[in-house]
Design a protein around this motif. Sequence first.
Motif, PDB file in Angstrom:
ATOM      1  N   GLU A  57       4.673  21.426  45.215  1.00  0.00           N
ATOM      2  CA  GLU A  57       3.428  21.568  44.477  1.00  0.00           C
ATOM      3  C   GLU A  57       3.490  22.795  43.579  1.00  0.00           C
ATOM      4  N   ARG A  58       3.019  22.650  42.339  1.00  0.00           N
ATOM      5  CA  ARG A  58       3.013  23.758  41.397  1.00  0.00           C
ATOM      6  C   ARG A  58       2.072  24.856  41.888  1.00  0.00           C
ATOM      7  N   LYS A  59       2.527  26.133  41.768  1.00  0.00           N
ATOM      8  CA  LYS A  59       1.715  27.255  42.234  1.00  0.00           C
ATOM      9  C   LYS A  59       1.070  28.039  41.092  1.00  0.00           C
ATOM     10  N   TYR A  60       1.768  28.109  39.944  1.00  0.00           N
ATOM     11  CA  TYR A  60       1.359  29.083  38.940  1.00  0.00           C
ATOM     12  C   TYR A  60       0.986  28.418  37.616  1.00  0.00           C
ATOM     13  N   THR A  61       0.291  29.191  36.791  1.00  0.00           N
ATOM     14  CA  THR A  61      -0.095  28.743  35.458  1.00  0.00           C
ATOM     15  C   THR A  61       1.141  28.328  34.660  1.00  0.00           C
ATOM     16  N   ILE A  62       0.991  27.304  33.826  1.00  0.00           N
ATOM     17  CA  ILE A  62       2.081  26.818  32.970  1.00  0.00           C
ATOM     18  C   ILE A  62       1.970  27.536  31.625  1.00  0.00           C
ATOM     19  N   ASP A  63       2.962  28.362  31.300  1.00  0.00           N
ATOM     20  CA  ASP A  63       2.916  29.199  30.098  1.00  0.00           C
ATOM     21  C   ASP A  63       3.898  28.722  29.037  1.00  0.00           C
ATOM     22  N   PHE A  64       3.412  28.621  27.805  1.00  0.00           N
ATOM     23  CA  PHE A  64       4.291  28.332  26.667  1.00  0.00           C
ATOM     24  C   PHE A  64       4.255  29.454  25.630  1.00  0.00           C
ATOM     25  N   ILE A  65       3.407  30.460  25.834  1.00  0.00           N
ATOM     26  CA  ILE A  65       3.209  31.607  24.944  1.00  0.00           C
ATOM     27  C   ILE A  65       2.466  31.214  23.673  1.00  0.00           C
ATOM     28  N   SER A  66       2.750  30.029  23.158  1.00  0.00           N
ATOM     29  CA  SER A  66       2.114  29.577  21.919  1.00  0.00           C
ATOM     30  C   SER A  66       1.857  28.079  21.992  1.00  0.00           C
ATOM     31  N   PRO A  67       0.757  27.607  21.408  1.00  0.00           N
ATOM     32  CA  PRO A  67       0.661  26.164  21.183  1.00  0.00           C
ATOM     33  C   PRO A  67       1.830  25.759  20.286  1.00  0.00           C
ATOM     34  N   TYR A  68       2.325  24.546  20.409  1.00  0.00           N
ATOM     35  CA  TYR A  68       3.476  24.218  19.565  1.00  0.00           C
ATOM     36  C   TYR A  68       3.586  22.726  19.303  1.00  0.00           C
ATOM     37  N   THR A  69       4.314  22.452  18.240  1.00  0.00           N
ATOM     38  CA  THR A  69       4.739  21.097  17.918  1.00  0.00           C
ATOM     39  C   THR A  69       6.241  21.127  17.670  1.00  0.00           C
ATOM     40  N   SER A 102      11.103  12.124  16.875  1.00  0.00           N
ATOM     41  CA  SER A 102      10.347  12.341  18.116  1.00  0.00           C
ATOM     42  C   SER A 102       9.493  13.587  17.921  1.00  0.00           C
ATOM     43  N   THR A 103       8.250  13.512  18.344  1.00  0.00           N
ATOM     44  CA  THR A 103       7.302  14.607  18.149  1.00  0.00           C
ATOM     45  C   THR A 103       6.588  14.923  19.457  1.00  0.00           C
ATOM     46  N   THR A 104       6.658  16.181  19.851  1.00  0.00           N
ATOM     47  CA  THR A 104       5.950  16.655  21.039  1.00  0.00           C
ATOM     48  C   THR A 104       4.920  17.685  20.599  1.00  0.00           C
ATOM     49  N   THR A 105       3.672  17.493  21.016  1.00  0.00           N
ATOM     50  CA  THR A 105       2.605  18.424  20.654  1.00  0.00           C
ATOM     51  C   THR A 105       1.915  18.938  21.909  1.00  0.00           C
ATOM     52  N   VAL A 106       1.831  20.263  22.003  1.00  0.00           N
ATOM     53  CA  VAL A 106       1.124  20.934  23.096  1.00  0.00           C
ATOM     54  C   VAL A 106       0.093  21.856  22.438  1.00  0.00           C
ATOM     55  N   LYS A 107      -1.182  21.602  22.649  1.00  0.00           N
ATOM     56  CA  LYS A 107      -2.219  22.233  21.837  1.00  0.00           C
ATOM     57  C   LYS A 107      -2.702  23.590  22.337  1.00  0.00           C
ATOM     58  N   SER A 108      -2.273  24.017  23.505  1.00  0.00           N
ATOM     59  CA  SER A 108      -2.689  25.320  24.028  1.00  0.00           C
ATOM     60  C   SER A 108      -1.473  26.121  24.465  1.00  0.00           C
ATOM     61  N   ALA A 109      -1.662  27.439  24.552  1.00  0.00           N
ATOM     62  CA  ALA A 109      -0.555  28.310  24.924  1.00  0.00           C
ATOM     63  C   ALA A 109      -0.253  28.258  26.413  1.00  0.00           C
ATOM     64  N   ASP A 110      -1.246  27.901  27.219  1.00  0.00           N
ATOM     65  CA  ASP A 110      -1.025  27.833  28.658  1.00  0.00           C
ATOM     66  C   ASP A 110      -2.011  26.863  29.291  1.00  0.00           C
ATOM     67  N   TYR A 111      -1.660  26.424  30.499  1.00  0.00           N
ATOM     68  CA  TYR A 111      -2.451  25.407  31.188  1.00  0.00           C
ATOM     69  C   TYR A 111      -2.539  25.733  32.669  1.00  0.00           C
ATOM     70  N   PRO A 112      -3.661  25.343  33.299  1.00  0.00           N
ATOM     71  CA  PRO A 112      -3.741  25.466  34.758  1.00  0.00           C
ATOM     72  C   PRO A 112      -2.650  24.628  35.421  1.00  0.00           C
ATOM     73  N   LYS A 113      -2.290  24.994  36.625  1.00  0.00           N
ATOM     74  CA  LYS A 113      -1.226  24.302  37.355  1.00  0.00           C
ATOM     75  C   LYS A 113      -1.539  22.817  37.556  1.00  0.00           C
TER      76      LYS A 113
END
Length: 643
Positions: free
Chosen positions: A546-558, A606-617
């Motif tokens: 099970e995931r424990k920690y926040t998922i961080d990407f530092i920046s929203p990205y495409t 192929s296009t991947t879009t993540v709209k926020s810099a971080d997400y809850p676990k």
Amino acid sequence: MKKIFLIAFCSINFVFIDAQKREFLDPPKFNDADLSKQKSALDENAPAEILYKSHHFMIDASTGDLHKKAFYRVKIYDKDKAEDWLNLEIPLYKNGSSEERLNKIKAFTYNLENGVVVPIKVEKSSKYKSKESKYLTINKFAFPNVKNGSVIEYQYEVISPFLFAIPEVLIEGDTPSMYTEYVLDNPLNISYNINYTGSLTPKYRIVEDKNLYGTQYKTYRFGYENLKGFKAEKFVKNDRNYRTKLSAELNSTNFSQLKLYSSSWEQIKDRLYENEDFGGELKRSKLAKENMPAGISNLKNDTEKADAIFNYVKNTFTWNNDRGIYTEDGIKKLLETKTGNAAEINLFLVMMLREAGIKADPVLISTVNNGLINLTSPNVSNMNFVIVAIEAKDGLHIYDATAKQSSMDQLPPRDWNNFGILLTKDKVKQIQMVNAKPSFTYLTANAKINEDGSISGTYSDKDTGTYAMFAKESYDDNSDKYKKQYKENFAIDFTGIDSKVLESGDFESTMKFSSDNLIDRVGKKMIINPMLFLNKNSNEFDQTEERKYTIDFISPYTKVKKVVLEIPEGYTIEELPKSKKIVTEDKEIAYSYVIEQKGNTLEIISTTTVKSADYPKDYYPAFKQIWGVASKSENQVISLVKK
């Protein structure tokens, strides 16, 4: 989408004495049997294991000095994977005439040779000093003759006049530990706040008033047994934020009268504005006036003025990579040499903006590698960087002139660490720092399938925004290693690799490539993955626990991966792969795979879009599902049949 930030800090006033007994500060005698151990009982794959670890901090009631003692005994199982243990670094700090000194050190490597224990002492020839700044010197030591099976042991004492902050001790490290202890002894007239971070509970713990060293002391003693190495998770900016660790900050002294040191942010602000290396520099408005670029007053609004001044400062001055919230050589020296530390460059930016009539103030932050700010226990010692905020009609905007590629609200990756402390002249404001500007990554391959089954073409890798700054930092750190990553990651023969910052601030690497192993021949057919080497060959969200920690990407990205593939004359495609699109219900995460044939050319995007810099676990299953779809889509193959 709601943001969930985990702040794992707490200040604890312990009021208990554990009934279980443990002799603290009593290292066990060296045991020859440790040299024969083949693996750790805590983790059989661990390259090293801490046999005993002790940190002891004691305030000498007679001299007022802080004594910092450490004792380590570490078993090495695989020295090639235990490089962090093969060298020892001891930092010594200095401020004016006050400085720390290394009182004593003993260090040995123990080996078993022909059944006999052979100790090898660390000699002076393996010791050297590295002056990092006028405030910091690091004493470095290399352990000699370390082999698989060796035990290294060291102990040292540093005597320090700096009582304000007791250094942080990491309890939960990567290396498993049979025993780890933390001890703080302070006279009753000197009081500390204990900051305890993380989830581990000590097996042995004592917090009491006790007669020690001939007078009354407050003692804090925590002992931990059989600690496994910290379980790291992918997509975490700095997992040190979640590890168990201990530190202490001076609360008060009571000699002839009570003096409180545990500050509010308001008190910290007042002290900083009174400090000559911070507020004193900000008062030197004449320097800002004399260096104001021409034409600033003619610009339409504060935002345009701020951008123009910011561009002047970031393009004129070069950061020397020294962090800190105080100036080191001063802003006058910065103007002479055009080089300075973070405080000098960004405090000068504040001065320039204020001189232009813009409401500008410094913001204290802790960079990502330095860990989260402890908002519940105001303390300037856990800050290590200064950036700048302006107040415009449309709200607050932030700048960092130490990065050449940065712009308004577009900061380097190191700065995005959730919180900042805004210091106006009149008040303090805690601000939440969330990177809302998306970064883009464009991976583009233009390729041709040759008649002999080889493939050749050109490839470009371009990043924008925060990711462009991250790429530039990696390149500057080691350009050869940066370029080498392409061959290592893709197993393709790349030539003519050219990496550079574009006028836009984007960072791009271009190169040529060729390969003989991307096509399988079966009879008259050529079978190939049209994504070539850009296919997602695994699911990075592969965590089974099970995931424990926040998922961080530092920046929203495409991220856009595009392949234009020319098919050789005389061949047809049996069947095109299936296009695919998937998106979460809240539109936060999306993926698409589109393939089209245009004459003898295939175009795959192929296009991947993540709209926020971080997400809850809680988002982990969604990422796992979408990344799984992406992996499946990008591993479809085509068959080319000769007519």
